[in-house]
Scaffold this active site. Structure first.
Site, PDB file in Angstrom:
ATOM      1  N   HIS A 282       0.831  -1.201   0.000  1.00  0.00           N
ATOM      2  CA  HIS A 282       0.000   0.000   0.000  1.00  0.00           C
ATOM      3  C   HIS A 282       0.867   1.253   0.000  1.00  0.00           C
ATOM      4  O   HIS A 282       1.340   1.704   1.046  1.00  0.00           O
ATOM      5  CB  HIS A 282      -0.946  -0.021   1.217  1.00  0.00           C
ATOM      6  CG  HIS A 282      -1.908   1.120   1.223  1.00  0.00           C
ATOM      7  ND1 HIS A 282      -2.304   1.764   2.378  1.00  0.00           N
ATOM      8  CD2 HIS A 282      -2.542   1.753   0.216  1.00  0.00           C
ATOM      9  CE1 HIS A 282      -3.140   2.736   2.065  1.00  0.00           C
ATOM     10  NE2 HIS A 282      -3.300   2.747   0.771  1.00  0.00           N
TER      11      HIS A 282
ATOM     12  N   GLU B 122       2.764   0.634   3.413  1.00  0.00           N
ATOM     13  CA  GLU B 122       2.303  -0.439   4.293  1.00  0.00           C
ATOM     14  C   GLU B 122       2.454  -1.756   3.536  1.00  0.00           C
ATOM     15  O   GLU B 122       1.995  -1.876   2.404  1.00  0.00           O
ATOM     16  CB  GLU B 122       0.835  -0.229   4.682  1.00  0.00           C
ATOM     17  CG  GLU B 122       0.623   0.935   5.638  1.00  0.00           C
ATOM     18  CD  GLU B 122      -0.855   1.150   5.983  1.00  0.00           C
ATOM     19  OE1 GLU B 122      -1.148   1.410   7.157  1.00  0.00           O
ATOM     20  OE2 GLU B 122      -1.706   1.077   5.080  1.00  0.00           O
TER      21      GLU B 122
HETATM   22  P1  NAI Z   1      -6.492   5.813 -11.247  1.00  0.00           P
HETATM   23  O1  NAI Z   1      -7.907   5.836 -11.641  1.00  0.00           O
HETATM   24  O2  NAI Z   1      -5.684   7.052 -11.367  1.00  0.00           O
HETATM   25  O3  NAI Z   1      -5.731   4.708 -12.109  1.00  0.00           O
HETATM   26  C1  NAI Z   1      -6.247   3.429 -12.357  1.00  0.00           C
HETATM   27  C2  NAI Z   1      -5.657   2.963 -13.673  1.00  0.00           C
HETATM   28  O4  NAI Z   1      -5.935   1.581 -13.839  1.00  0.00           O
HETATM   29  C3  NAI Z   1      -6.251   3.661 -14.877  1.00  0.00           C
HETATM   30  O5  NAI Z   1      -5.170   4.164 -15.652  1.00  0.00           O
HETATM   31  C4  NAI Z   1      -7.012   2.561 -15.599  1.00  0.00           C
HETATM   32  O6  NAI Z   1      -6.983   2.717 -17.001  1.00  0.00           O
HETATM   33  C5  NAI Z   1      -6.265   1.321 -15.186  1.00  0.00           C
HETATM   34  N1  NAI Z   1      -7.042   0.102 -15.213  1.00  0.00           N
HETATM   35  C6  NAI Z   1      -8.306  -0.089 -14.783  1.00  0.00           C
HETATM   36  N2  NAI Z   1      -8.665  -1.382 -14.944  1.00  0.00           N
HETATM   37  C7  NAI Z   1      -7.600  -2.014 -15.471  1.00  0.00           C
HETATM   38  C8  NAI Z   1      -7.352  -3.357 -15.845  1.00  0.00           C
HETATM   39  N3  NAI Z   1      -8.270  -4.287 -15.710  1.00  0.00           N
HETATM   40  N4  NAI Z   1      -6.136  -3.655 -16.332  1.00  0.00           N
HETATM   41  C9  NAI Z   1      -5.198  -2.717 -16.470  1.00  0.00           C
HETATM   42  N5  NAI Z   1      -5.373  -1.429 -16.113  1.00  0.00           N
HETATM   43  C10 NAI Z   1      -6.567  -1.083 -15.633  1.00  0.00           C
HETATM   44  O7  NAI Z   1      -6.462   5.228  -9.776  1.00  0.00           O
HETATM   45  P2  NAI Z   1      -5.328   5.376  -8.650  1.00  0.00           P
HETATM   46  O8  NAI Z   1      -5.614   6.552  -7.826  1.00  0.00           O
HETATM   47  O9  NAI Z   1      -4.009   5.248  -9.298  1.00  0.00           O
HETATM   48  O10 NAI Z   1      -5.615   4.111  -7.737  1.00  0.00           O
HETATM   49  C11 NAI Z   1      -5.234   2.803  -8.116  1.00  0.00           C
HETATM   50  C12 NAI Z   1      -5.280   1.897  -6.901  1.00  0.00           C
HETATM   51  O11 NAI Z   1      -4.422   2.402  -5.898  1.00  0.00           O
HETATM   52  C13 NAI Z   1      -6.647   1.770  -6.238  1.00  0.00           C
HETATM   53  O12 NAI Z   1      -6.781   0.470  -5.737  1.00  0.00           O
HETATM   54  C14 NAI Z   1      -6.565   2.765  -5.094  1.00  0.00           C
HETATM   55  O13 NAI Z   1      -7.442   2.444  -4.051  1.00  0.00           O
HETATM   56  C15 NAI Z   1      -5.135   2.573  -4.685  1.00  0.00           C
HETATM   57  N6  NAI Z   1      -4.550   3.703  -3.973  1.00  0.00           N
HETATM   58  C16 NAI Z   1      -4.764   4.984  -4.378  1.00  0.00           C
HETATM   59  C17 NAI Z   1      -4.219   6.046  -3.677  1.00  0.00           C
HETATM   60  C18 NAI Z   1      -4.434   7.444  -4.119  1.00  0.00           C
HETATM   61  O14 NAI Z   1      -4.168   8.355  -3.323  1.00  0.00           O
HETATM   62  N7  NAI Z   1      -4.891   7.702  -5.330  1.00  0.00           N
HETATM   63  C19 NAI Z   1      -3.383   5.803  -2.482  1.00  0.00           C
HETATM   64  C20 NAI Z   1      -3.150   4.417  -2.184  1.00  0.00           C
HETATM   65  C21 NAI Z   1      -3.741   3.422  -2.910  1.00  0.00           C
END
Ligand code: NAI
Length: 686
Positions: free
Chosen positions: A418, A430
């Site tokens: 994480h 984490e």
């Molecule tokens: P985001 O929406 O910016 O990016 C997600 C990306 O995944 C997009 O580029 C999308 O096209 C791609 N994607 C979606 N489904 C896919 C698939 N089946 N195969 C390949 N690529 C796929 O989201 P973000 O903010 O980067 O979050 C991603 C993960 O990280 C989530 O689980 C979130 O909970 C976690 N996270 C986010 C934080 C934040 O502050 N944004 C902090 C810690 C964890």
């Protein structure tokens, strides 16, 4: 063990070498050894003494092991005074880091020669103290008030070239010992006998303003500035006496204890990455959005080849653009040259639509949408595409990793990783032990996070892990205070006053109200039995569509980017109180802080009880590095123990008496308070 200080005679030069591996800290044996070496030099007939360090460091500071103990003679100021008044001139050959007490030794010398790679500084304020062996009095006399203020009050460490420009070192040389032997001594009195520096009211004012802004609430930077300022009015002897008194007072202060606690917790966390495990050279990152792009960038930064996977070509191109933006930012900030950034992008990054033709990888990190079905599909695809030995990691914030890992061929290589946003900047990560995660997998991942210079905190599986779980609880209790009579701006101001980097409502406006909203729905708060549900935040999203800064409004109104309290939000808050039949009352800032921080402590205690965190110090690291908890208060668990666990228990019991739905005393706190044992001893190890 060899002697911590060695003495040798080479013609007319007496060479004193401090050899206390790994970084030659000034422990008692070193101080005593220096005195003995000076005795030997006195009778040796030498015309010059050269003082240097063995290995990579000159002297990197005081011995952390002695921080909590009463000082034992000879004290560093005694050694420093003897060097300064020594009948034979002593020249410092600064071969590496000269920090804290190390720089104070060097300042007392008749001259200083530094290797080009040496670093110099008085970083004491970062540990909540001031230099205690003349640093605040000698440095301004040597380099002037302004430069000394900037070094001492910020605890800034500089390179040898900058030190030479400032006049802190007299010469630079690849072989500082040889150069120190031959250096023509500068014509000037001993540093402590130099005239007082010229007054510089502008520099003083700037330093005070900077400390008030950057080190709000902290004592050491402010007192360090006072001591430096005193050089213009006090004699050397008076100044030294003041400095020593301030140093000894601060050494036993709450703030110094808290800063030392965090320092040791960080060192312990870093050490976990040196236990073994395999070296990772190739990685896959799935999802190239905010998190995935930054994770890929960070991995490439330590030389790992990264294949970024998106579902289609357009996604892959977006991911490439996201990564390119991070390189462009590094170039704009002067952290990388355009050539190096271009080379890294072509050498270390590839982009893929789907899982066909992926290069080999020892680890895959998933950062796709926060959706269980999507994540499960990603891991099924990775499982099929990669050998059974490749480590599989999810960056989920809230989903249960054990559910994500179901049906993997080899679930021992699965875990949660994480990261915090922005992932290439934030030091915290984490490391989530799923039910099946093997010890080898953990070791390899901890080795990787250490290489990324991250502070890795292992955590077990629970909702929100360590950080987001405590955050959720903290916000919930703040919402209770809203409905009982406080307003968002007051709660934010009170918690900022405590030292939190931002208040809880400001943070929500920054990160977006939708994330917590979705999470509350998922947890079923509105209908959860035995839970005091406060509907204010849900009403804001449902009725106003205000999601924070990204929609131009949230808990606050924003005009020109500036936040101001919102009449609309305050009206929703007040109407919820009356709907709940609550007569609103006023809160003092102390009450707000006490309740909100006690909520963090209570949740932290449950996390220890359940064996989710391995130690209270780990919880402190998460809050300090991921959630803006003031470092100088040591994190919530350290703060609780310093405040006194009986007092914390009494508070929780008081809150529980008034609001039994929201509060209950965790058993571990009761036991620690009753027995007087530290929480560390009572923590469940899993
Ligand atoms: P985001 O929406 O910016 O990016 C997600 C990306 O995944 C997009 O580029 C999308 O096209 C791609 N994607 C979606 N489904 C896919 C698939 N089946 N195969 C390949 N690529 C796929 O989201 P973000 O903010 O980067 O979050 C991603 C993960 O990280 C989530 O689980 C979130 O909970 C976690 N996270 C986010 C934080 C934040 O502050 N944004 C902090 C810690 C964890």
């Amino acid at each position: 063990m060899s002697d911590p200080v060695r003495f040798s005679l080479d013609g007319a030069t007496a060479l004193i070498t401090i050899d206390n591996p790994p970084v030659n800290v000034t422990s008692q044996a070193v101080r005593a050894g220096l005195m003995a070496a000076l005795d030997a030099a006195e009778g040796s007939g030498a015309a010059r003494v050269v003082l240097t360090g063995a290995g990579r460091a000159f002297v990197a500071g005081a011995d952390a092991k002695e921080f909590d103990a009463a000082p034992v003679a000879p004290h560093l100021p005694d050694v420093v005074a003897r060097i300064e008044g020594f009948a034979i001139p002593v020249v410092a050959a600064i071969n590496g880091a000269a920090l804290g007490g190390g720089l104070e030794l060097a300042l007392a010398c008749a001259a200083r020669v530094a290797a080009p790679g040496a670093t110099l500084g008085l970083p004491e304020v970062t540990l909540g103290v001031v230099p205690g062996a003349g640093g605040t009095q000698r440095l301004p006399r040597l380099i002037g008030l302004g430069p000394a203020l900037s070094l001492i009050s910020e605890g800034r460490v500089i390179g040898a070239a900058e030190a030479a420009k400032l006049g802190l070192v007299d010469a630079l040389a690849e072989d500082p010992v040889a150069a120190a032997r031959d250096l023509a001594l500068p014509e000037r009195p001993a540093t402590g006998a130099m005239p007082a520096p010229a007054a510089d009211p502008a520099a003083l004012e700037a330093a005070r303003a900077q400390a008030a802004r950057r080190a709000k609430g902290q004592e050491a930077p402010r007192l360090a500035i006072d001591l430096v300022a005193a050089t213009t009015s006090l004699s050397m002897a008076e100044g030294l006496a003041c400095e020593r008194e301030t140093f000894l007072t601060l050494k036993i202060s709450d703030q110094a204890a808290a800063l030392r606690h965090v320092f040791f917790a960080e060192r312990a966390a870093m050490a976990r990455g040196r236990k073994g495990g395999a070296e990772i050279t190739t990685a896959i990152v799935v999802g190239g959005g905010t998190m995935g792009a930054a994770i890929a960038y960070a991995l490439a930064g330590v030389g790992i080849s990264v294949a970024l996977v998106e579902t289609d070509q357009a996604g892959a191109e977006r991911a490439r653009a996201n990564v390119a933006k991070l390189y462009a930012e590094a170039v704009a900030r002067g952290k990388s040259s355009p050539e190096a950034a271009a080379a890294a992008q072509s050498a270390r990054h590839t982009y893929h639509a789907g899982y066909a033709d992926l290069p080999p990888a020892e680890i895959a990190i998933e950062a796709v949408f926060e959706d269980l079905a999507v994540k499960k599909a990603v891991f099924a695809a990775l499982d099929a595409a990669l050998p059974e030995t490749a480590i599989l990691a999810t960056n989920t914030s809230y989903l249960n990793p054990d559910l994500i890992a179901e049906r993997l061929r080899n679930p021992g290589r699965f875990l949660g990783l994480h990261f915090f946003s922005p992932a290439h900047v934030m030091k915290l990560v984490e490391v989530i032990r799923a039910a099946t995660t093997s010890a080898e997998t953990l070791e390899t991942v901890l080795r990787l996070t250490a290489r990324l210079k991250k502070i890795a905190v292992p955590a077990g599986v629970c909702d929100g892990f360590i950080g987001n779980r405590i955050l959720t609880r903290y916000r919930q209790i703040c919402d209770v205070m809203l409905i009982e009579g406080a307003l968002p701006a007051q709660i934010d101001a009170a918690l900022r006053g405590f030292g939190m980097a931002m208040g809880p409502y400001e943070v929500q406006d920054l990160s977006g109200l939708d994330i917590a909203y979705a999470n509350r729905k998922r947890m079923g708060w509105a209908t959860l039995p035995g839970f005091r549900y406060i509907p204010i935040a849900d009403r804001i999203v449902d009725e106003t569509g205000r999601l924070g800064r990204k929609t131009g409004a949230g808990w606050y109104d924003y005009e020109g980017g500036k936040a101001s309290p919102s009449a609309l939000i305050n009206q929703i808050v007040v109407s919820e109180s009356s709907r709940a039949g609550i007569a609103r009352r006023s809160f003092t800032d102390d009450e707000i802080v006490s309740r909100a921080i006690t909520a963090m402590i209570e949740e932290g205690a449950r996390i220890l009880e359940e064996g989710i965190a391995a130690s209270p110090a780990d919880i402190d690291l998460v809050l300090v590095h991921g959630y803006g908890f003031p470092r100088w208060r040591g994190g919530p668990m350290h703060y609780a123990e310093r405040t006194g666990l009986p007092e914390i228990c009494a508070r929780i019991e008081g809150f529980a008496a008034a609001d039994p739905l929201s509060w209950a005393l965790p058993e571990i706190l009761r036991r620690a308070a009753d027995t007087g044992r530290p929480l560390t001893d009572l923590t469940r190890t899993s």
